[in-house]
Every structure is written in structure tokens, then in C-alpha cells.
Design an enzyme around this catalytic site. Sequence first.
Site, PDB file in Angstrom:
ATOM      1  N   CYS A 165      25.954  37.436  27.186  1.00 57.54           N
ATOM      2  CA  CYS A 165      25.762  36.333  26.247  1.00 57.54           C
ATOM      3  C   CYS A 165      27.123  35.809  25.787  1.00 57.54           C
ATOM      4  CB  CYS A 165      24.945  36.793  25.039  1.00 57.54           C
ATOM      5  SG  CYS A 165      24.575  35.445  23.882  1.00 57.54           S
ATOM      6  N   ARG A 186      30.500  38.141  19.345  1.00 56.35           N
ATOM      7  CA  ARG A 186      30.512  39.554  18.944  1.00 56.35           C
ATOM      8  C   ARG A 186      30.285  40.499  20.118  1.00 56.35           C
ATOM      9  NH1 ARG A 186      25.802  38.621  14.778  1.00 56.35           N
ATOM     10  NH2 ARG A 186      25.156  37.472  16.642  1.00 56.35           N
ATOM     11  N   CYS A 218      19.904  38.579  19.456  1.00 56.69           N
ATOM     12  CA  CYS A 218      20.489  37.403  20.137  1.00 56.69           C
ATOM     13  C   CYS A 218      19.911  36.101  19.555  1.00 56.69           C
ATOM     14  CB  CYS A 218      20.205  37.476  21.631  1.00 56.69           C
ATOM     15  SG  CYS A 218      20.935  36.121  22.573  1.00 56.69           S
ATOM     16  N   ASP A 259      27.853  35.023  22.907  1.00 56.12           N
ATOM     17  CA  ASP A 259      28.060  35.454  21.522  1.00 56.12           C
ATOM     18  C   ASP A 259      29.451  36.088  21.328  1.00 56.12           C
ATOM     19  OD1 ASP A 259      27.908  37.146  19.081  1.00 56.12           O
ATOM     20  OD2 ASP A 259      25.803  36.526  19.070  1.00 56.12           O
ATOM     21  N   HIS A 275      22.012  41.477  24.154  1.00 58.72           N
ATOM     22  CA  HIS A 275      22.323  42.166  22.889  1.00 58.72           C
ATOM     23  C   HIS A 275      21.189  41.933  21.901  1.00 58.72           C
ATOM     24  CE1 HIS A 275      23.568  38.564  20.502  1.00 58.72           C
ATOM     25  NE2 HIS A 275      23.740  38.070  21.702  1.00 58.72           N
TER      26      HIS A 275
HETATM   27 CO    CO Z   1      23.184  36.193  22.272  1.00 57.46          CO
END
Ligand code: CO
Length: 219
Positions: free
Chosen positions: A53, A57, A112, A55, A109
Site C-alpha cells: 500500500c 506508515r 487500510c 500508506d 496492512h
Molecule cells: Co492502505
Amino acid sequence: MAAIARLGGATMKTLPRLFQNNRKWASRISQADPTFFPLLAEQQTPDFLWIGCADSRVPANEITGLLPGELFVHRNVANLVVHTDLNCLSVLQFAVEMLKIKHIIVCGHYGCGGVKAVFERTPHGLIDNWLRPIQDLCRRREAELMQLASLEERVDRLCELNVIEQVKNVANTTIVQDAWRRNQPVSVHGWIYAISDGLLQDLGACISSAAELNELEAQ
Ligand code: CO
């Protein structure tokens, strides 16, 4: 005021903190191993392709403790492998056919945002088109998901199911199918990462052959 404004403008254009960080990082690595960058400039021979992803993090190299040169990376919103996505397919083809990567890791994750979005009734614009495969998956697995008590649990279970779905999608590409036909060893793994404790978990959906793909699809 004018000076501050100018300084502000310059900062906006150059982001000095990131360049300072970069110089420190490069010198730290060079001091530990003066041959690191020169050797890396010659070639890359990563063993792993990471499909994760976007993302912020979930930084692939950091969480796996891998150095530059060790991990080939493709990231998008909600770690999707869509059969018409030339971007993802090109990464996959280069990884398998040129770099001869042995392990493809699809890593989702928990929590998400892309998965969460399919449970929300409000439209999000263009991205809802991208997230459509997760919406379809959510509908197909509705019975199982609705047995879970909270929205958080449903989101997290759909995050896991989405990873397994993308593992199948990777395995069904002509790129991986052709590799197996040539007897080139390629394994596709499904992992999930918990932002709350920094730990990765293997979802036990590893596929290394067309026969194993058939087994997983029959489940
Ligand atoms: Co995500």
C-alpha cells in the site's frame, strides 16, 4: 517581513530538511562501507518484489530491514494488482523476467484507508473506481464479514481477504504463469502488517505453482 517571506518561499521550493537528512544518510552508509554506492551503481540484484500500500506508515525497506538494492518495490492505494494496470504489470514483468526475482510479496496492512473506504457510504470521487475490486470482494464475502461484531474487525478481515485476492491476481498474470511454464522458480506470498505494533504476519497463502494456485482458488 520580506526576508521571512523570501525564506519561506525558498523553503517551500527546496525542502532543506530532506536534503540535510539525505546527506547525513549517504555519508553514514559510505563511512560504514565505502564500496556500497559504487557497487550498487553497477547493478541491482534484489531477491524480492514488494507490492504494498502507498500508506506512508508502511515503508517497505524499513519494516523488512532491507537495504537499497535488496527490494524491488511497487506501491499503490490498497496494494491492488489489477490485470489492466500497465504500471503494476510492467513492474511485475521487469521483476520476474529481467531481475529473476524469486519471491513476490503482496503486503497489506490493517486499518487500510482504501479498504475502509468501501464500507463508507459517502463517495470519494475518482478513487472509488480504483477501489472497485475491493467493493466487489466485500460483496462476495459479505456473509463472513457481517458475522464480525465491529466495523474495525470487518475492515481488518477485508484487509486480509484483499491480500489473498491480490496474491491470486499476481499468480494469474501471464507473467507469473509463463515463468512457471518455463520452470522458473517464483513464489507469491501474502503478508499483512500491523501499524499498531510494527509487526508483519504471513497469511499462509503462499503459491509457488499453477497447482497451488488451483488449490487456493478452490477454497
Ligand atoms: Co492502505
